[in-house]
Design a protein around this motif. Structure first.
Motif, PDB file in Angstrom:
ATOM      1  N   THR A 133      -5.417 -32.647  -0.471  1.00 18.92           N
ATOM      2  CA  THR A 133      -6.566 -32.664  -1.006  1.00 18.92           C
ATOM      3  C   THR A 133      -7.192 -31.580  -1.356  1.00 18.92           C
ATOM      4  O   THR A 133      -8.092 -31.246  -2.268  1.00 18.92           O
ATOM      5  N   GLU A 134      -6.836 -30.445  -0.810  1.00 14.37           N
ATOM      6  CA  GLU A 134      -7.292 -29.081  -0.731  1.00 14.37           C
ATOM      7  C   GLU A 134      -6.026 -27.989  -0.581  1.00 14.37           C
ATOM      8  O   GLU A 134      -5.541 -28.255   0.153  1.00 14.37           O
ATOM      9  N   LEU A 135      -5.896 -27.187  -1.733  1.00 11.15           N
ATOM     10  CA  LEU A 135      -4.962 -26.386  -1.751  1.00 11.15           C
ATOM     11  C   LEU A 135      -5.414 -24.970  -2.008  1.00 11.15           C
ATOM     12  O   LEU A 135      -5.858 -24.793  -3.017  1.00 11.15           O
ATOM     13  N   ILE A 136      -4.931 -23.756  -1.297  1.00 13.88           N
ATOM     14  CA  ILE A 136      -5.237 -22.748  -1.369  1.00 13.88           C
ATOM     15  C   ILE A 136      -4.139 -21.820  -1.301  1.00 13.88           C
ATOM     16  O   ILE A 136      -3.090 -22.019  -0.298  1.00 13.88           O
ATOM     17  N   VAL A 137      -3.774 -20.970  -2.499  1.00 15.47           N
ATOM     18  CA  VAL A 137      -2.386 -20.311  -2.692  1.00 15.47           C
ATOM     19  C   VAL A 137      -3.236 -18.626  -2.899  1.00 15.47           C
ATOM     20  O   VAL A 137      -3.832 -18.321  -3.989  1.00 15.47           O
ATOM     21  N   GLU A 138      -2.752 -17.856  -1.749  1.00 16.04           N
ATOM     22  CA  GLU A 138      -3.349 -16.422  -1.927  1.00 16.04           C
ATOM     23  C   GLU A 138      -2.171 -15.657  -2.719  1.00 16.04           C
ATOM     24  O   GLU A 138      -1.071 -16.197  -3.103  1.00 16.04           O
ATOM     25  N   ALA A 139      -2.590 -14.743  -3.237  1.00 14.51           N
ATOM     26  CA  ALA A 139      -1.966 -13.646  -4.052  1.00 14.51           C
ATOM     27  C   ALA A 139      -0.634 -13.115  -3.112  1.00 14.51           C
ATOM     28  O   ALA A 139      -0.791 -12.957  -1.915  1.00 14.51           O
ATOM     29  N   GLY A 140       0.458 -13.381  -3.961  1.00 17.62           N
ATOM     30  CA  GLY A 140       1.650 -12.956  -3.257  1.00 17.62           C
ATOM     31  C   GLY A 140       2.349 -14.047  -2.725  1.00 17.62           C
ATOM     32  O   GLY A 140       3.660 -13.897  -2.281  1.00 17.62           O
ATOM     33  N   ALA A 141       1.738 -15.248  -2.607  1.00 17.83           N
ATOM     34  CA  ALA A 141       2.572 -16.234  -2.063  1.00 17.83           C
ATOM     35  C   ALA A 141       3.495 -16.670  -3.137  1.00 17.83           C
ATOM     36  O   ALA A 141       3.057 -16.547  -4.128  1.00 17.83           O
TER      37      ALA A 141
END
Length: 120
Positions: free
Chosen positions: A89-97
């Motif tokens: 439902t919610e996806l967070i992808v940080e820099a570097g992943a």
């Protein structure tokens, strides 16, 4: 009668599990799992790895996953290395992943993600 909250479970980096990891609570996995994780809230540490599927309400990945992730909330931190589809439902992808796979919107009702407890 209200259930007493359980402490989080910790699986150290020197532990290797083969099969199913099932919990209706919080799990910190710094070791390796080959199989299926069905947990309410999973935190995969930088040294942690999963080869198989992850299902839960909230999943936070810092380590390596090779397989499908299905959860209401998925967070891939900067050290995450994921190959597989993520249904959320919610996806967070940080820099570097690193994420190789498909991002799919979760259409099921929230109760469809309920985790089977070890007592069942």
């Amino acid at each position: 009668m209200a259930r007493k909250p359980l402490p989080a479970s910790f699986i150290a980096g020197n532990v290797r599990l083969v099969g199913e990891l099932i919990s209706d609570g919080d799990v910190q996995l710094d070791g390796a799992l080959q199989g299926e994780a069905r947990v309410d809230r999973l935190t995969l540490g930088e040294t942690g790895s999963v080869e198989g599927s992850i299902t839960g309400d909230s999943v936070e990945i810092r380590g390596r996953v090779r397989g499908q992730i299905t959860a209401r909330s998925v967070r891939l931190l900067g050290t995450a290395d994921v190959e597989g589809d993520v249904t959320h439902t919610e996806l967070i992808v940080e820099a570097g992943a690193r994420f190789v796979g498909r991002s799919l919107r979760l259409e099921a009702a929230p109760q469809a993600l309920s985790v089977v407890t070890a007592a069942e």
